[in-house]
Design an enzyme around this catalytic site. Structure first.
Site, PDB file in Angstrom:
ATOM      1  N   ASP A  34       0.828  -1.206   0.000  1.00 64.70           N
ATOM      2  CA  ASP A  34       0.000   0.000   0.000  1.00 64.70           C
ATOM      3  C   ASP A  34       0.865   1.261   0.000  1.00 64.70           C
ATOM      4  OD1 ASP A  34      -2.356   1.390   0.010  1.00 64.70           O
ATOM      5  OD2 ASP A  34      -2.844   0.970   2.104  1.00 64.70           O
TER       6      ASP A  34
ATOM      7  N   HIS B 107       3.331   3.406  -8.818  1.00 66.33           N
ATOM      8  CA  HIS B 107       3.205   1.971  -9.111  1.00 66.33           C
ATOM      9  C   HIS B 107       4.496   1.421  -9.704  1.00 66.33           C
ATOM     10  CE1 HIS B 107      -0.874   2.214  -7.966  1.00 66.33           C
ATOM     11  NE2 HIS B 107      -1.303   2.850  -9.018  1.00 66.33           N
TER      12      HIS B 107
ATOM     13  N   LEU C  38      12.550 -19.482  -4.276  1.00 65.87           N
ATOM     14  CA  LEU C  38      11.442 -18.664  -3.769  1.00 65.87           C
ATOM     15  C   LEU C  38      10.223 -18.688  -4.693  1.00 65.87           C
ATOM     16  CD1 LEU C  38      10.598 -16.339  -1.663  1.00 65.87           C
ATOM     17  CD2 LEU C  38      11.318 -14.766  -3.459  1.00 65.87           C
TER      18      LEU C  38
HETATM   19  C1  V07 Z   1       1.770  -4.160  -9.898  1.00 64.89           C
HETATM   20  C2  V07 Z   1       3.582  -2.765  -8.863  1.00 64.89           C
HETATM   21  C3  V07 Z   1       3.899  -3.021  -7.429  1.00 64.89           C
HETATM   22  C4  V07 Z   1       3.195  -2.098  -6.497  1.00 64.89           C
HETATM   23  C5  V07 Z   1       1.757  -2.428  -6.248  1.00 64.89           C
HETATM   24  C6  V07 Z   1       0.738  -2.286  -7.353  1.00 64.89           C
HETATM   25  C7  V07 Z   1       1.263  -2.028  -8.727  1.00 64.89           C
HETATM   26  C8  V07 Z   1       4.240  -6.571 -10.490  1.00 64.89           C
HETATM   27  C9  V07 Z   1       3.158  -7.199 -11.075  1.00 64.89           C
HETATM   28  C10 V07 Z   1       3.129  -8.522 -11.686  1.00 64.89           C
HETATM   29  C11 V07 Z   1       1.970  -9.280 -11.686  1.00 64.89           C
HETATM   30  C12 V07 Z   1       1.942 -10.547 -12.243  1.00 64.89           C
HETATM   31  C13 V07 Z   1       3.103 -11.077 -12.773  1.00 64.89           C
HETATM   32  C14 V07 Z   1       4.265 -10.351 -12.791  1.00 64.89           C
HETATM   33  C15 V07 Z   1       4.273  -9.080 -12.241  1.00 64.89           C
HETATM   34  C16 V07 Z   1       2.099  -6.291 -10.907  1.00 64.89           C
HETATM   35  C17 V07 Z   1       0.007  -5.375 -10.993  1.00 64.89           C
HETATM   36  C18 V07 Z   1       0.442  -4.262 -10.306  1.00 64.89           C
HETATM   37  C19 V07 Z   1      -1.411  -5.471 -11.423  1.00 64.89           C
HETATM   38  F1  V07 Z   1       3.101 -12.328 -13.287  1.00 64.89           F
HETATM   39  N1  V07 Z   1       3.896  -5.407 -10.002  1.00 64.89           N
HETATM   40  N2  V07 Z   1       2.593  -5.204 -10.243  1.00 64.89           N
HETATM   41  N3  V07 Z   1       0.819  -6.403 -11.289  1.00 64.89           N
HETATM   42  N4  V07 Z   1       2.210  -3.041  -9.216  1.00 64.89           N
END
Ligand code: V07
Length: 249
Positions: A29, A46, A140
């Protein structure tokens, strides 16, 4: 020192290697608030949040945490402005393109829990590719909760159990907590030992409610893009100071 918030500088030597949480869940968050404070657009927050994920993967590997489950996108996040949702849906692809080599070098297995409905095709393709390209790794487990909501998960499990009872695959008498758990998206994983939530909010926000019945909760005021190895070690140190009894004495 603010009550409920733990503040100590922890070095890796102070962490007890025989009491490392196996599974750490994280509510990432404060990306938007971090960006706003810096006069940046929310999407910059983000993107900075992805850097924090990389730091956590390294820190988790260092101390021997086996599973990290990250709340990347909730079933409630669709209410956000369309532009922000579209950007978030592009992040799995961006993360994959930029990080796949490093994840493989670190022996990380990418996994996804969540509901496919509503997710754009390109996002699904990216996450399935992330899983596929890391499936032979043995280290991991980096588990992304994507379009995940805990109450929806429980309802979905209940419906599946009802179907299996009606189909004669199981009986009502057989249903217990172990069976119920096998209908959850987390059936392959132990329950989280530790939950970390950043940015000072003190809620679970519909994240892993069934699974976190006995989880230790750790809250930090740090915004997610600020979260680093030091914060992670602090959370584990604090976890190790607590006596877990699982309802016993
Ligand atoms: C998202 C970045 C981190 C902060 C919090 C929200 C925004 C990595 C992924 C991801 C998801 C699936 C995957 C590989 C990477 C991701 C969303 C948002 C929707 F297989 N960061 N991140 N997906 N944020």
């Amino acid at each position: 020192m603010i009550k409920g918030f733990f503040t100590k500088t922890v070095s890796i030597e102070e962490i007890n290697p025989s009491n490392i949480p196996k599974h750490v869940a994280i509510i990432m968050d404060g990306n938007g608030r971090w960006a706003k404070n810096k006069g940046l657009p929310r999407i910059a927050g983000h993107r900075a949040g992805m850097e924090a994920i990389k730091r956590v993967v390294k820190a988790a590997n260092k101390v021997g945490v086996k599973i990290v489950t990250l709340f990347a996108f909730s079933t409630e996040n669709w209410k956000r402005p369309e532009k922000e949702v579209n950007f978030l849906m592009s992040l799995p692809q961006e993360f994959l393109t930029k990080e796949i080599n490093e994840l493989n070098k670190q022996n990380v297995q990418v996994k996804i829990i969540g509901f496919d409905q509503n997710l754009p095709e390109h996002t699904l393709k990216a996450v399935h590719e992330a899983e596929k390209r890391t499936e032979n790794n043995t280290g991991l487990i980096l588990n992304f909760a994507l379009n995940y909501g805990s109450r929806h998960e429980i309802v979905q499990a209940t419906k599946a159990i009802v179907r299996d009872v009606l189909a004669g695959k199981i009986t009502e008498q057989e249903i217990d907590e172990t069976i119920f758990g096998q209908y959850m998206l987390t059936k392959n994983y132990p329950d989280p030992d530790l939950l970390i939530r950043t940015s000072g909010e003190l809620r679970l926000s519909n994240f892993l409610l069934w699974q976190m019945a006995y989880t230790e909760l750790y809250f930090t005021k740090a915004y997610w893009p600020e979260f680093n190895e030091q914060h992670f070690f602090e959370a584990i140190y604090e976890y190790q100071q607590r006596g877990r009894r699982f309802g016993g004495i």
